[in-house]
Design a protein around this motif. Structure first.
Motif, PDB file in Angstrom:
ATOM      1  N   ALA A 248       0.843  -1.189   0.000  1.00  0.00           N
ATOM      2  CA  ALA A 248       0.000   0.000   0.000  1.00  0.00           C
ATOM      3  C   ALA A 248       0.879   1.240   0.000  1.00  0.00           C
ATOM      4  N   GLY A 249       0.507   2.187  -0.786  1.00  0.00           N
ATOM      5  CA  GLY A 249       1.265   3.431  -0.829  1.00  0.00           C
ATOM      6  C   GLY A 249       0.489   4.490  -1.582  1.00  0.00           C
ATOM      7  N   ASP A 250       0.721   5.748  -1.221  1.00  0.00           N
ATOM      8  CA  ASP A 250       0.001   6.836  -1.862  1.00  0.00           C
ATOM      9  C   ASP A 250       0.322   6.923  -3.350  1.00  0.00           C
ATOM     10  N   SER A 251       1.491   6.401  -3.726  1.00  0.00           N
ATOM     11  CA  SER A 251       1.914   6.518  -5.122  1.00  0.00           C
ATOM     12  C   SER A 251       1.297   5.447  -6.010  1.00  0.00           C
ATOM     13  N   LEU A 252       0.675   4.439  -5.425  1.00  0.00           N
ATOM     14  CA  LEU A 252       0.125   3.335  -6.206  1.00  0.00           C
ATOM     15  C   LEU A 252      -1.386   3.503  -6.368  1.00  0.00           C
ATOM     16  N   PRO A 253      -1.873   3.529  -7.600  1.00  0.00           N
ATOM     17  CA  PRO A 253      -3.306   3.738  -7.810  1.00  0.00           C
ATOM     18  C   PRO A 253      -4.109   2.460  -7.578  1.00  0.00           C
ATOM     19  N   ALA A 254      -5.381   2.616  -7.264  1.00  0.00           N
ATOM     20  CA  ALA A 254      -6.275   1.455  -7.178  1.00  0.00           C
ATOM     21  C   ALA A 254      -6.412   0.854  -8.577  1.00  0.00           C
ATOM     22  N   ILE A 255      -6.358  -0.467  -8.652  1.00  0.00           N
ATOM     23  CA  ILE A 255      -6.417  -1.137  -9.949  1.00  0.00           C
ATOM     24  C   ILE A 255      -7.861  -1.419 -10.357  1.00  0.00           C
ATOM     25  N   GLY A 256      -8.678  -1.826  -9.405  1.00  0.00           N
ATOM     26  CA  GLY A 256     -10.074  -2.138  -9.708  1.00  0.00           C
ATOM     27  C   GLY A 256     -10.406  -3.587  -9.424  1.00  0.00           C
ATOM     28  N   PHE A 257     -11.624  -3.967  -9.740  1.00  0.00           N
ATOM     29  CA  PHE A 257     -12.108  -5.319  -9.494  1.00  0.00           C
ATOM     30  C   PHE A 257     -12.028  -6.150 -10.778  1.00  0.00           C
ATOM     31  N   TYR A 258     -11.703  -7.416 -10.607  1.00  0.00           N
ATOM     32  CA  TYR A 258     -11.791  -8.329 -11.741  1.00  0.00           C
ATOM     33  C   TYR A 258     -12.842  -9.387 -11.425  1.00  0.00           C
ATOM     34  N   GLN A 259     -13.308 -10.059 -12.450  1.00  0.00           N
ATOM     35  CA  GLN A 259     -14.348 -11.068 -12.294  1.00  0.00           C
ATOM     36  C   GLN A 259     -13.910 -12.387 -12.918  1.00  0.00           C
ATOM     37  N   LEU A 260     -14.466 -13.464 -12.388  1.00  0.00           N
ATOM     38  CA  LEU A 260     -14.285 -14.786 -12.976  1.00  0.00           C
ATOM     39  C   LEU A 260     -15.646 -15.305 -13.416  1.00  0.00           C
ATOM     40  N   ALA A 261     -15.717 -15.768 -14.649  1.00  0.00           N
ATOM     41  CA  ALA A 261     -16.954 -16.346 -15.172  1.00  0.00           C
ATOM     42  C   ALA A 261     -16.709 -17.817 -15.491  1.00  0.00           C
ATOM     43  N   LEU A 262     -17.704 -18.640 -15.240  1.00  0.00           N
ATOM     44  CA  LEU A 262     -17.659 -20.050 -15.610  1.00  0.00           C
ATOM     45  C   LEU A 262     -18.451 -20.209 -16.901  1.00  0.00           C
ATOM     46  N   VAL A 263     -17.749 -20.555 -17.971  1.00  0.00           N
ATOM     47  CA  VAL A 263     -18.377 -20.729 -19.282  1.00  0.00           C
ATOM     48  C   VAL A 263     -18.460 -22.224 -19.569  1.00  0.00           C
ATOM     49  N   ARG A 264     -19.659 -22.685 -19.919  1.00  0.00           N
ATOM     50  CA  ARG A 264     -19.882 -24.114 -20.139  1.00  0.00           C
ATOM     51  C   ARG A 264     -20.327 -24.385 -21.570  1.00  0.00           C
TER      52      ARG A 264
END
Length: 286
Positions: A248-264
């Motif tokens: 964690a650091g003030d110089s590092l930006p938030a990256i965001g959320f990623y998702q996992l999908a199950l494709v059948r």
């Protein structure tokens, strides 16, 4: 002192309330009235001598004791389902193929496959590790029955069923100094990776100079760079283990959320059984 037994119906109601956040929504899931659920929870709290929910006008949240019970409840319900399936489910035989990325394949799937093998010992599971793009191509070609696909937050789920969502965070070695260097050295997967796109976009928006110091399709390669304190890397928050830590650091930006999908590719008893185990495993991470 006689220890009270935990009733599976009550635990099922408890889990539904914890996951939905309201008694009204949970009542629809378990097909009971909200008042019936309220009585169940009051009796459960009385039996355990603990308050499980913080009740607010339109929402309920778990207490610390409730969080502990939620983990036990999910495991007990899964064990009950496994025991019943052993005796009443039809015997399944055959082969099912699943594609996965390196991070999920080495950290989450082993437990899934162990539970699945106990329930269906005659089924052969073929696990193929590769990128989301590669495994989708294998699925469409008929070489896989299902695959887990990583989706960046800007694109959304276009195929399959959402099974997991969590933030990507910056990870490095304990006592790391790599995140203090400029340009920022980062370890990444190759072009086409959703995490890579999200990370570079966050850095560009923040105006932070960086250099891609190491590239590797496998998490083990990125971890090697972090362990040597040669770079930092984007990583799912739930998968960070010592000696790595969230940086964690003030110089590092938030990256965001990623998702996992199950494709059948289709539905049959074999595919349905494995898909159910996979979804339960990710549910327990929440």
């Amino acid at each position: 002192m006689k220890i009270p037994l935990l009733d599976n119906d009550v635990l099922r109601s408890f889990v539904a309330i914890a996951e939905s956040g309201t008694f009204t929504s949970a009542a629809k899931v378990v097909h009971r009235t909200p008042s019936a659920l309220s009585m169940q929870i009051k009796q459960l709290e009385k039996n355990l001598g603990k308050t499980l929910f913080i009740r607010e006008p339109r929402h309920v949240t778990l207490t610390a004791e409730g969080e502990v019970l939620l983990d036990y409840s999910r495991r007990l319900l899964r064990l009950n389902e496994e025991a019943v399936q052993h005796f009443i489910s039809p015997t399944l035989e055959g082969k099912v193929g699943i594609g996965t990325s390196d991070d999920v394949g080495t950290r989450i799937l082993p437990e899934v496959l162990a539970e699945f093998a106990r329930s269906y010992p005659a089924v052969l599971v073929d696990v193929v590790v590769g990128s989301s793009k590669q495994n989708l191509a294998r699925l469409d070609a008929g070489r896989l029955d299902m695959t887990l696909v990583t989706v960046a937050d800007e694109g959304g789920i276009s195929r399959g069923e959402l099974v997991h969502e969590e933030p990507l965070v910056w990870a490095g070695r304990e006592g790391s100094s790599a995140f203090q260097r400029s340009p920022l050295p980062i370890a990444m997967a190759h072009e086409g990776c959703a995490w890579r796109r999200m990370t570079l976009r966050a850095l560009d928006r923040a105006g932070i100079p960086y250099r891609i110091a190491y590239t590797c399709e496998h998490c083990s390669g990125q971890e090697a760079a972090m362990l040597a304190d040669l770079a930092v890397a984007p990583f799912p928050q739930s998968l960070i283990r010592p000696p790595l830590k969230e940086v964690a650091g003030d110089s590092l930006p938030a990256i965001g959320f990623y998702q996992l999908a199950l494709v059948r590719r289709g539905s049959n008893p074999l595919n349905d059984a494995l898909a159910s185990h996979v979804k339960d495993a990710f549910q327990s991470l929440r």
